[in-house]
Structure formats: C-alpha cells, structure tokens
Design an enzyme around this catalytic site. Structure first.
Site, PDB file in Angstrom:
ATOM      1  N   GLU A  79     -26.205 -50.623  40.924  1.00 43.23           N
ATOM      2  CA  GLU A  79     -27.017 -49.911  39.924  1.00 43.23           C
ATOM      3  C   GLU A  79     -26.221 -48.874  39.123  1.00 43.23           C
ATOM      4  O   GLU A  79     -26.793 -47.935  38.579  1.00 43.23           O
ATOM      5  CB  GLU A  79     -28.195 -49.217  40.617  1.00 43.23           C
ATOM      6  CG  GLU A  79     -29.187 -50.201  41.211  1.00 43.23           C
ATOM      7  CD  GLU A  79     -30.494 -49.517  41.543  1.00 43.23           C
ATOM      8  OE1 GLU A  79     -31.466 -49.708  40.793  1.00 43.23           O
ATOM      9  OE2 GLU A  79     -30.538 -48.781  42.555  1.00 43.23           O
ATOM     10  N   HIS A  98     -29.583 -40.745  41.274  1.00 41.01           N
ATOM     11  CA  HIS A  98     -30.581 -41.798  41.453  1.00 41.01           C
ATOM     12  C   HIS A  98     -30.944 -41.865  42.925  1.00 41.01           C
ATOM     13  O   HIS A  98     -30.067 -41.971  43.771  1.00 41.01           O
ATOM     14  CB  HIS A  98     -30.048 -43.149  40.989  1.00 41.01           C
ATOM     15  CG  HIS A  98     -30.932 -44.286  41.409  1.00 41.01           C
ATOM     16  ND1 HIS A  98     -32.249 -44.385  40.984  1.00 41.01           N
ATOM     17  CD2 HIS A  98     -30.731 -45.339  42.243  1.00 41.01           C
ATOM     18  CE1 HIS A  98     -32.793 -45.458  41.537  1.00 41.01           C
ATOM     19  NE2 HIS A  98     -31.902 -46.049  42.310  1.00 41.01           N
ATOM     20  N   HIS A 100     -34.198 -42.817  46.124  1.00 42.14           N
ATOM     21  CA  HIS A 100     -35.435 -43.483  46.531  1.00 42.14           C
ATOM     22  C   HIS A 100     -36.225 -42.507  47.411  1.00 42.14           C
ATOM     23  O   HIS A 100     -36.882 -42.911  48.357  1.00 42.14           O
ATOM     24  CB  HIS A 100     -35.117 -44.767  47.316  1.00 42.14           C
ATOM     25  CG  HIS A 100     -34.095 -45.660  46.666  1.00 42.14           C
ATOM     26  ND1 HIS A 100     -33.224 -46.444  47.358  1.00 42.14           N
ATOM     27  CD2 HIS A 100     -33.846 -45.882  45.340  1.00 42.14           C
ATOM     28  CE1 HIS A 100     -32.447 -47.125  46.505  1.00 42.14           C
ATOM     29  NE2 HIS A 100     -32.799 -46.791  45.283  1.00 42.14           N
ATOM     30  N   HIS A 170     -39.736 -48.087  43.295  1.00 36.62           N
ATOM     31  CA  HIS A 170     -38.286 -48.064  43.526  1.00 36.62           C
ATOM     32  C   HIS A 170     -37.799 -46.641  43.814  1.00 36.62           C
ATOM     33  O   HIS A 170     -37.211 -46.387  44.849  1.00 36.62           O
ATOM     34  CB  HIS A 170     -37.623 -48.686  42.284  1.00 36.62           C
ATOM     35  CG  HIS A 170     -36.126 -48.676  42.296  1.00 36.62           C
ATOM     36  ND1 HIS A 170     -35.391 -49.308  41.334  1.00 36.62           N
ATOM     37  CD2 HIS A 170     -35.218 -48.109  43.128  1.00 36.62           C
ATOM     38  CE1 HIS A 170     -34.092 -49.149  41.578  1.00 36.62           C
ATOM     39  NE2 HIS A 170     -33.972 -48.421  42.666  1.00 36.62           N
TER      40      HIS A 170
HETATM   41 ZN   LIG Z   1     -32.153 -47.749  43.429  1.00 31.59          ZN
END
Ligand SMILES: [Zn+2]
Length: 248
Positions: A79, A98, A100, A170
């Site tokens: 990603e 980023h 989760h 996500h």
């Molecule tokens: Zn991710």
C-alpha cells in the site's frame, strides 16, 4: 540542509514506528512515512515488515510513483501508493500514517455515526471526515487495499484538503505537515474515536464547535514535542526490554 538533518529524520521515522506500535495505533500492519526535505519528490518509508521491528537499515527512499530509489530488492509495502499519491497532490503534507486502528475503523462502516472531534486534544479532526468507498472506484470484489497509483489517487481525491480519511472496512490515513504532528494525530484520532464510542453510550454527545476545533488544534499542535518525548522514551524502553528478553 545537511546530512545530519536527514539522519535524525530517519531516526525519528524509526521511533515513530515504535511509538505507533507501542501506543496501539499500528500492530503488525500499517505504516508511517515522511517526505524527504532535500528532495520533495521522494519520501522515506520502511520496507515490508512489522513497525515494531523497524530499524534504520529498514528505511527505504521511494519516488512519487511508489518505486524504490536505488537498487534495494527487499520486499516493500503493497500500500505504498497511499503515500506516493498523497505526497504528489498535497504539497502541505510532509508525513503520513496509515493504520487499521481498532477504535477508528468502526466509524468507517457506520455512516449514521460520523467521527467528529469531541475532546480538546483532537480538534485537528475537523468538522467532517471523508470516507473512502473502494467499491465506487474498483468494484465489489477487491482485496480492499490501495495497491496501485490509480487507487492511491482516488483515495487522495476523497481526502481532499482534510487531515484524515476513513477507508471503509479497512482503516484510516492521517496526514500532517511534520512527522511528529502525524504521530500526534494518529494517536489522538484513535483516542477521540474511543472516547466518542464511550460517550455515545451515555447519551447524545456534545462535539467541539468549528471555532473550538481550530483554536484547540493551534494550541495543542504547538506542543507536540512534549508527548513525542514521552512516547519516544516509553518506546525505547520497550525495545530494550524486548532485546534483553531475547538475550536472556
Ligand atoms: Zn491498510
């Protein structure tokens, strides 16, 4: 800008990885990057590995197409396009997380309960948090990950000029003008989400006004060194205790 400045930025990226793992924002997944201040068309990000295990040697430089600069053949994050595309289109962004993280994710799937700033530490969240719906751009059967530049660009479009974007089912992506602010925001968006879930069980929640959000953001983000130094000390100690466990 001298070599020492880049060296200390790389050190800080390593600490940021440890901090975000230690504070429960990242687990074995998720990542943090920082733009290269000497070449704004590249950024630094770890290779594909768990954030809690990152060392200086694991930090790679990427261009804005998501390619590694140089010949390093080690595996990279699927990603990485989240980072490359946001840096391409958001000149004001110099660091990205980023994650989760557990308390933020529910707000990506329950549209009737938007994530909003409800405590004075999280005014940066702003009055409205966009939600990226991957089905709208890539159909019903994706792996939900941002695995190419087109998906990264779509995510960046939904992020717009906001400080964070939720990604349905996500996680979330937080942006900031500095690495320490990105760490602060990633931690306090998780704190705010947990507080919002807790408070909403008691009754209707009174959120910050727009003026309060702006004023508290300005005050608190001027003080990011204080929590950074604490989180860093805790993370370094945690690393030492792991190493002594391994040695013992
Ligand atoms: Zn991710």
């Amino acid at each position: 800008m001298n070599k020492n400045y880049i060296d200390s930025l790389i050190d800080d990226i390593v600490y940021a990885n440890w901090i975000l793992f230690n504070e429960g924002v990242l687990d074995a997944f998720g990542h943090i990057s920082a733009r290269n201040p000497e070449n704004r068309d590249t950024f630094f990000l770890a290779r594909n590995m768990a954030p809690g295990l990152v060392t200086r040697d694991d930090i790679l430089e990427f261009d804005l197409e998501g390619n590694v600069v140089g010949n390093d053949q080690r595996k990279v994050y699927l990603e990485r396009y989240i980072h490359s595309e946001i840096y391409k289109y958001r000149e004001d962004v110099d660091a990205i997380v980023h994650s989760h993280s557990k308390s933020v994710l529910p707000f990506s799937v329950v549209r009737s309960q938007p994530l909003r700033p409800m405590c004075h530490m999280s005014g940066f969240i702003g009055m409205q948090v966009p939600v990226f719906e991957i089905r709208e751009v890539a159909g019903e059967s994706t792996n939900m990950l941002i695995t190419n530049g087109n998906l990264g660009r779509s995510l960046t479009n939904v992020l717009g000029s906001h400080t964070l974007v939720l990604m349905r089912g996500h996680g979330s992506t937080v942006v900031a003008p500095s690495l320490k602010q990105a760490v602060y925001r990633a931690i306090y968006v998780e704190v705010n989400a947990q507080l919002q879930i807790d408070a909403s069980r008691l009754g209707p929640v009174e959120f910050l006004s727009k003026g309060e959000a702006l004023a508290t953001q300005e005050t608190n983000e001027g003080q990011v060194e204080r929590p950074w130094n604490l989180w860093k000390a805790i993370a370094i100690n945690a690393q030492k205790s792991w190493q002594s466990t391994e040695e013992g």
